[in-house]
Design a protein around this motif. Structure first.
Motif, short mmCIF file in Angstrom:
data_model
loop_
_atom_site.label_atom_id
_atom_site.label_comp_id
_atom_site.label_asym_id
_atom_site.label_seq_id
_atom_site.Cartn_x
_atom_site.Cartn_y
_atom_site.Cartn_z
N GLY A 165 9.01 -8.66 -0.35
CA GLY A 165 7.79 -9.40 -0.66
C GLY A 165 6.55 -8.71 -0.14
N GLU A 166 6.67 -8.05 1.02
CA GLU A 166 5.53 -7.32 1.59
C GLU A 166 5.14 -6.14 0.72
N VAL A 167 6.14 -5.56 0.04
CA VAL A 167 5.86 -4.43 -0.85
C VAL A 167 5.33 -4.95 -2.20
N ALA A 168 5.88 -6.09 -2.65
CA ALA A 168 5.53 -6.60 -3.97
C ALA A 168 4.14 -7.24 -4.02
N ASP A 169 3.72 -7.90 -2.94
CA ASP A 169 2.44 -8.61 -2.98
C ASP A 169 1.26 -7.69 -3.28
N PRO A 170 1.12 -6.54 -2.60
CA PRO A 170 0.00 -5.66 -2.95
C PRO A 170 0.08 -5.15 -4.39
N LEU A 171 1.32 -4.96 -4.90
CA LEU A 171 1.48 -4.50 -6.28
C LEU A 171 0.95 -5.53 -7.28
N ALA A 172 1.15 -6.81 -6.97
CA ALA A 172 0.70 -7.87 -7.89
C ALA A 172 -0.82 -7.84 -8.04
N SER A 173 -1.54 -7.50 -6.95
CA SER A 173 -3.01 -7.47 -7.06
C SER A 173 -3.50 -6.22 -7.78
N VAL A 174 -2.70 -5.13 -7.79
CA VAL A 174 -3.11 -3.88 -8.45
C VAL A 174 -2.75 -3.91 -9.93
N ALA A 175 -1.45 -4.15 -10.24
CA ALA A 175 -1.02 -4.16 -11.64
C ALA A 175 0.20 -5.06 -11.76
N TYR A 176 0.01 -6.14 -12.49
CA TYR A 176 1.08 -7.13 -12.64
C TYR A 176 2.35 -6.53 -13.25
N PRO A 177 2.26 -5.67 -14.26
CA PRO A 177 3.51 -5.11 -14.83
C PRO A 177 4.33 -4.33 -13.80
N TYR A 178 3.66 -3.62 -12.88
CA TYR A 178 4.41 -2.90 -11.85
C TYR A 178 5.07 -3.88 -10.88
N TRP A 179 4.39 -4.95 -10.58
CA TRP A 179 4.97 -5.98 -9.72
C TRP A 179 6.23 -6.55 -10.38
N ALA A 180 6.15 -6.87 -11.68
CA ALA A 180 7.29 -7.43 -12.41
C ALA A 180 8.45 -6.45 -12.45
N MET A 181 8.18 -5.17 -12.66
CA MET A 181 9.24 -4.15 -12.67
C MET A 181 9.89 -4.04 -11.30
N PHE A 182 9.05 -4.09 -10.26
CA PHE A 182 9.59 -3.99 -8.90
C PHE A 182 10.50 -5.18 -8.59
#
Length: 163
Positions: free
Chosen positions: A19-36
């Motif tokens: 979750g600590e890795v995914a949260d910053p990804l969600a604010s940058v690019a949602y598709p990358y967050w979803a893939m992660f």
């Protein structure tokens, strides 16, 4: 790219909460967050599935081996019991005819070896005529080899003893 792979490894192996890795990804690019998140989901469940499959397969093989061993022991035990019963028949059959008469069986019941074997089979033999009745399937007054062995194998055990 190196940091990305390192973050994936840490998120997957528990080095850092995913979750600590995914949260910053969600604010940058949602598709990358979803893939992660999907990567973590499928990887964890794939690994859990494989580990569970290996464990279940191993347990099934052990259980199958136990059944085979048990069946082998039962067959060997039955063969040994049959051999002992044949020797007992020879000991009881005084005239060597291959048949046991009521008189021969009654006489043999005074022999401590014969009585010990019947006790080991857990067959109580207080009434010889009743024993002959149970063993003599064709009711011809004599007990042949097959009747003796099969009959005692059926009577063998606590629940099958008689008075």
């Amino acid at each position: 790219m190196g940091k990305t792979m390192y973050s994936l490894f840490k998120g997957l192996s528990g080095g850092v909460s995913w979750g600590e890795v995914a949260d910053p990804l969600a604010s940058v690019a949602y598709p990358y967050w979803a893939m992660f998140v999907l990567f973590i989901f499928f990887t964890l469940f794939s690994v859990l599935n494989v580990v569970t499959g290996v464990f279940v397969d191993s347990a099934i093989q052990v259980a199958q081996r136990d059944r085979s061993v048990l069946m082998d022991k039962m067959v060997k035990s039955q063969k040994a019991t049959t051999q002992h019963l044949l020797h007992l028949l020879e000991e009881i059959d005084e005239d060597g005819s291959g048949f046991i008469s009521t008189e021969e069986l009654a006489e043999a019941m005074h022999n401590p070896n014969v009585m010990s074997y019947f006790r080991a089979l857990q067959v109580e033999t207080r009434d010889v005529s009743q024993l002959v009745f149970l063993l003599d399937k064709d009711q011809d007054g004599t007990i042949d080899i097959v009747e003796f062995v099969d009959g005692l194998l059926q009577l063998k055990g606590e629940a099958k003893s008689f008075d």
